[in-house]
Scaffold this motif. Structure first.
Motif, PDB file in Angstrom:
ATOM      1  N   PRO A 166       0.797  -1.237   0.000  1.00  0.00           N
ATOM      2  CA  PRO A 166       0.000   0.000   0.000  1.00  0.00           C
ATOM      3  C   PRO A 166       0.826   1.281   0.000  1.00  0.00           C
ATOM      4  O   PRO A 166       0.262   2.377  -0.082  1.00  0.00           O
ATOM      5  N   ALA A 167       2.134   1.180   0.096  1.00  0.00           N
ATOM      6  CA  ALA A 167       2.978   2.380   0.120  1.00  0.00           C
ATOM      7  C   ALA A 167       2.810   3.168  -1.178  1.00  0.00           C
ATOM      8  O   ALA A 167       2.767   2.602  -2.273  1.00  0.00           O
ATOM      9  N   GLY A 168       2.699   4.490  -1.051  1.00  0.00           N
ATOM     10  CA  GLY A 168       2.605   5.356  -2.222  1.00  0.00           C
ATOM     11  C   GLY A 168       1.213   5.536  -2.777  1.00  0.00           C
ATOM     12  O   GLY A 168       1.036   6.197  -3.804  1.00  0.00           O
ATOM     13  N   SER A 169       0.191   4.989  -2.104  1.00  0.00           N
ATOM     14  CA  SER A 169      -1.175   5.172  -2.608  1.00  0.00           C
ATOM     15  C   SER A 169      -1.602   6.626  -2.483  1.00  0.00           C
ATOM     16  O   SER A 169      -1.314   7.303  -1.495  1.00  0.00           O
ATOM     17  N   ASP A 170      -2.331   7.100  -3.499  1.00  0.00           N
ATOM     18  CA  ASP A 170      -2.845   8.470  -3.469  1.00  0.00           C
ATOM     19  C   ASP A 170      -3.925   8.664  -2.415  1.00  0.00           C
ATOM     20  O   ASP A 170      -4.288   9.803  -2.099  1.00  0.00           O
ATOM     21  N   LEU A 171      -4.459   7.569  -1.869  1.00  0.00           N
ATOM     22  CA  LEU A 171      -5.493   7.685  -0.845  1.00  0.00           C
ATOM     23  C   LEU A 171      -4.944   8.198   0.470  1.00  0.00           C
ATOM     24  O   LEU A 171      -5.686   8.737   1.290  1.00  0.00           O
ATOM     25  N   TRP A 172      -3.652   8.022   0.701  1.00  0.00           N
ATOM     26  CA  TRP A 172      -3.103   8.372   2.014  1.00  0.00           C
ATOM     27  C   TRP A 172      -2.789   9.851   2.092  1.00  0.00           C
ATOM     28  O   TRP A 172      -2.130  10.429   1.220  1.00  0.00           O
TER      29      TRP A 172
END
Length: 562
Positions: free
Chosen positions: A114-120
């Motif tokens: 999940p690293a780098g997801s735009d959701l975070w």
């Protein structure tokens, strides 16, 4: 009897004072509350839910311990839930009786990293342990996602601490009431001491001219009169009322605070928050700008694919091929990541999601409208369109300060003069033949298109040329505007069909057409396709305004021999 009451008041008052001081010192509550959770049940993801993060209106300190490197990401609760999807995960749902409550949900044993997801909104990487101070990034419900790399077990050892409510209003009330009770008891004791030695009654008559005092038969000699007795009773009642008033403001208020909190708990209405915060949009635009710059420099469409899709990818890919084949077309207009002049962000949580940013870089003569789309939770935002604003146009306003606004389905006409699909169909007819002028505002783009079409038809003596248009339905994105209308992005596919004017006639293809068709001429004809990306403003229902064109981009995308 009065002396016993006085002594009782003094003793009770002193005990209350001691009790109140004890509540402030010996029995004072701890300044910090701590709760922990740990589990050996392995899952690739761990979710810390909002109830854990809202243990205090002030900062909540979180300590996470794991084996090796892991990710701590912050996102809106619905977004975290959507990203987790069907994956196995551990949920830490709240605190009860000094411990964090958690459970494991079965599901997929492996997920993408999940690293780098735009959701975070933010993310941090830690090795073995991290101390994280939590504050809400913005209004709404937030969660924390923990993961190693999507395959290894996520950390499940979590400790949360927060400031305790150390207020002790009962203590102050007890001290005040106790002190007043002791003072009242002392006063009653003094009065009782004086009452115990009554004065001698005066003589009825004394020789030598002494004074005679006449007494009423009903008046007790040497005692309190009824008026005096009732006055002292009123004094005692007043003192007790003073005690009640002293305690009153502290005691009921303490009971009212939890009641108010209980009434508000769990009743927060779901607000229509924008799906991206400004920091997220800036980060996304930087990534898009970097990908487009790399692709343009190398004329390599593969460098675009992480951040460009749909019509924008089709248009740029074709441009690279034409230029590589010596076609005479201009390089695509550079995409500027910033500065972002204004934006419109969807507040509709479903996917696909839409974000629009208006930028103007040093290499852009006019502002650009960049349209971004996120297909689903585990994909990042990609650019589906980049259009240049036409001279004299203004970008519509959004009704919320945060830039959030509702998305509209292509066929939805609710509150609009035309549905997004209808608006694009009206423009399509206007560009092709000039019809629908009663519904579409005059614009320079349409004038140029019709001039080009007329020139092609009159200058090619060996070919019969016709034009037609269709809507790329998958490209349509729509957001509401402050005036009740909407902005619509969509792509029209403009087909120019060239057929020999007579049997055996040769239709010559221009270098740019030949680069895509693979031949310089044909005796059977050719179909040439242009992509026309348009950004429209649709008026609200009941308005006399027309559909207006805010921005456009056009590029040759295909040529095929018949």
């Amino acid at each position: 009897m009065r002396l016993k009451i006085a002594v009782g008041l003094i003793v009770a008052g002193l005990l209350a004072v001691v009790w109140g001081i004890g509540l402030k010192t010996i029995w004072a509550p701890p300044e910090t509350v701590t709760a922990s959770y740990s589990s050996d049940a392995a899952a690739p993801l761990t979710v810390i839910e909002p109830a854990v993060l809202k243990q205090s209106p002030d900062n909540v300190d979180i300590k996470v311990e794991g084996d090796g490197e892991f990710l701590l990401a912050v996102g809106r609760s619905d977004d975290v839930k959507a990203w987790v999807g069907s994956a196995a995960h551990t949920t830490i749902s709240g605190a009860d009786d000094g411990a964090l409550q958690g459970s494991r949900t079965d599901g997929d044993a492996k997920v993408p990293n999940p690293a780098g997801s735009d959701l975070w909104v933010s993310e941090e990487t830690a090795d073995s342990a991290i101390d994280y101070s939590w504050t809400d990034p913005a209004p709404g419900q937030w969660s924390i996602l923990l993961a190693a790399d999507g395959t290894k077990p996520a950390p499940t050892k979590v400790t949360v601490s927060w400031p305790n409510d150390t207020a002790t209003p009962w203590a102050l009330a007890l001290i005040i009431v106790g002190a007043l009770a002791a003072v009242l008891g002392g006063a009653l004791a003094v009065v009782a001491g004086k009452r115990s030695v009554p004065p001698a009654p005066p003589a009825a008559g004394r020789p030598g001219g002494g004074r005679r005092v006449a007494t009423e038969p009903s008046s007790p000699v040497g005692g309190w009169t009824p008026d005096r007795e009732s006055g002292r009773a009123r004094f005692a009642a007043g003192a007790l009322a003073a005690l009640a008033l002293a305690a009153g403001p502290a005691l009921p208020a303490q009971a009212a605070v939890p009641a108010a909190e209980a009434a508000g708990a769990g009743t927060e209405q779901a607000a229509a928050h924008p799906v991206l915060l400004p920091g997220q949009l800036t980060r996304i635009m930087d990534a898009v700008g970097a990908a487009v710059s790399a692709g343009d420099s190398a004329k390599d469409a593969k460098k675009l694919q992480d951040r460009v899709t749909g019509p924008a990818l089709t248009m740029r890919s074709a441009n690279y091929r034409v230029r590589a084949g010596k076609g005479k077309v201009e390089a695509p207009v550079p995409v500027s990541a910033g500065p972002v002049l204004t934006s419109m962000i969807s507040s509709t949580p479903e996917w696909p999601r839409t974000a629009v940013a208006v930028t103007k870089g040093k290499n852009n003569p006019v502002p650009q409208v960049i349209v971004l789309s996120q297909a689903e939770a585990r994909e990042n935002y990609k650019m589906i369109g980049a259009v240049q604003m036409l001279p004299g146009t203004k970008f519509p306003q959004v009704s919320t300060e945060e830039g959030g606004t509702a998305a509209v389905a292509p066929a939805d006409k609710d509150g609009l003069a035309y549905s997004p699909q209808q608006a694009l169909e009206l423009l399509s007819g206007y560009l092709t033949s000039g019809r629908n002028s009663n519904a579409v505002a005059k614009n320079t783009f349409a004038d140029q298109i019709r001039s080009f079409q007329k020139d092609q038809q009159t200058s090619n003596k060996n070919a019969k040329i016709t034009f037609s248009r269709s809507i790329d339905k998958g490209s349509v994105r729509t957001l509401r505007t402050a005036d009740g209308g909407a902005v619509v992005y969509g792509t029209l596919r403009s087909l120019m069909r060239s057929l020999p004017s007579e049997s055996g006639a040769v239709v010559e293809l221009s270098p740019e057409f030949a680069a895509l068709a693979g031949a310089d001429s044909t005796t059977k004809g050719a179909d040439v396709t242009y992509a026309e990306a348009v950004f429209l403003q649709v008026p609200p229902a009941g308005s006399n305004d027309k559909v207006s064109v805010v921005g456009v981009a056009q590029d040759l995308v295909a040529a095929k021999l018949k």
